[in-house]
Design a protein around this motif. Structure first.
Motif, PDB file in Angstrom:
ATOM      1  N   TRP A   1     -52.666 -60.405  -5.887  1.00 10.20           N
ATOM      2  CA  TRP A   1     -53.099 -60.329  -4.263  1.00 10.20           C
ATOM      3  C   TRP A   1     -51.480 -60.674  -3.615  1.00 10.20           C
TER       4      TRP A   1
ATOM      5  N   TRP B   1     -49.565 -60.600   0.513  1.00  5.42           N
ATOM      6  CA  TRP B   1     -49.623 -61.006   1.494  1.00  5.42           C
ATOM      7  C   TRP B   1     -48.335 -61.562   2.303  1.00  5.42           C
TER       8      TRP B   1
ATOM      9  N   GLN C   1     -47.331 -52.146   9.220  1.00  4.34           N
ATOM     10  CA  GLN C   1     -47.688 -52.147   7.651  1.00  4.34           C
ATOM     11  C   GLN C   1     -46.702 -52.656   6.858  1.00  4.34           C
TER      12      GLN C   1
ATOM     13  N   CYS D   1     -50.114 -51.383   2.752  1.00  7.94           N
ATOM     14  CA  CYS D   1     -51.221 -52.307   3.318  1.00  7.94           C
ATOM     15  C   CYS D   1     -51.007 -52.138   4.951  1.00  7.94           C
ATOM     16  N   LYS D   2     -52.065 -52.009   5.633  1.00 10.26           N
ATOM     17  CA  LYS D   2     -52.031 -51.716   6.967  1.00 10.26           C
ATOM     18  C   LYS D   2     -52.011 -53.069   7.674  1.00 10.26           C
ATOM     19  N   GLY D   3     -52.161 -54.264   7.017  1.00  8.88           N
ATOM     20  CA  GLY D   3     -52.280 -55.844   7.860  1.00  8.88           C
ATOM     21  C   GLY D   3     -51.409 -56.610   6.907  1.00  8.88           C
TER      22      GLY D   3
ATOM     23  N   GLY E   1     -52.197 -58.790   4.903  1.00  6.59           N
ATOM     24  CA  GLY E   1     -52.917 -59.147   3.503  1.00  6.59           C
ATOM     25  C   GLY E   1     -53.663 -60.367   3.800  1.00  6.59           C
ATOM     26  N   THR E   2     -54.475 -60.929   2.691  1.00 10.63           N
ATOM     27  CA  THR E   2     -55.170 -61.938   2.637  1.00 10.63           C
ATOM     28  C   THR E   2     -54.603 -63.132   1.663  1.00 10.63           C
TER      29      THR E   2
ATOM     30  N   SER F   1     -58.633 -59.090  -3.860  1.00 14.39           N
ATOM     31  CA  SER F   1     -58.178 -59.248  -2.331  1.00 14.39           C
ATOM     32  C   SER F   1     -59.044 -58.553  -1.543  1.00 14.39           C
ATOM     33  N   PRO F   2     -59.527 -58.931  -0.616  1.00 16.98           N
ATOM     34  CA  PRO F   2     -60.153 -58.229   0.555  1.00 16.98           C
ATOM     35  C   PRO F   2     -59.282 -57.011   1.130  1.00 16.98           C
ATOM     36  N   THR F   3     -58.040 -57.274   1.143  1.00 14.30           N
ATOM     37  CA  THR F   3     -57.145 -56.453   1.959  1.00 14.30           C
ATOM     38  C   THR F   3     -56.032 -55.804   1.203  1.00 14.30           C
ATOM     39  N   CYS F   4     -55.334 -56.422   0.253  1.00 11.36           N
ATOM     40  CA  CYS F   4     -54.215 -55.951  -0.402  1.00 11.36           C
ATOM     41  C   CYS F   4     -53.944 -56.658  -1.842  1.00 11.36           C
TER      42      CYS F   4
END
Length: 145
Positions: free
Chosen positions: A25, A27, A57, A70-72, A74-75, A84-87
């Motif tokens: 993961w 973030w 990003q 990754c555009k956010g 991260g989690t 990971s739901p995001t990155c």
């Protein structure tokens, strides 16, 4: 206005070894200096300029030839999480043979800074980076029967 590289969060923490094939993961801790928004105003008599920066990003150079964008932010890892739901990134090879037997991970945040003042406005883009290292090993199982 202080903008810094990502406050790297990663499931393979220093002193630990991750495994080939297991998601890592990725973030950043979210704060005004690591993700935004971050606003500052500078003034002189008769003129002030206000700027607001927001990260858009993070490009994660994983040290194995892969760059994950990754555009956010991260989690952050939570107990029981697998993917990971995001990155995330999955290593396909051990870090053995790399300098210090670890991959160097560099996270580069892209910031969009908008400003206004003196009857005009504009936008500019800046980047900030941070680095860490991760050790990735292989788990081999011997089955006898």
């Amino acid at each position: 206005m202080a903008l810094v590289g990502p406050a790297i969060g990663i499931t393979v923490t220093p002193g630990k070894t991750g495994l080939v094939g297991v998601p890592v993961w990725l973030w950043t801790a979210v704060s005004p200096t690591t993700w935004g928004p971050n606003t500052a105003t500078a003034s002189v008599p008769g003129l002030s300029v206000t700027a607001t920066a927001r990260a858009t990003q993070i490009a994660w150079d994983m040290g194995d030839g892969t760059v994950k964008v990754c555009k956010g932010p991260g989690t952050a890892y939570f107990t029981g999480g697998v993917h990971s739901p995001t990155c995330e990134h999955v290593y396909v090879a051990s870090s053995a043979g790399q300098p210090n037997d670890a991959y160097r991970v560099t996270a580069t945040a892209t910031w969009e800074v908008t400003w206004t003042g003196g009857g005009t406005s504009g936008t500019l883009t800046v980047t900030r980076s941070s680095s860490t290292t991760v050790r990735i090993g292989e788990l081999q199982v011997l089955v006898t029967g």
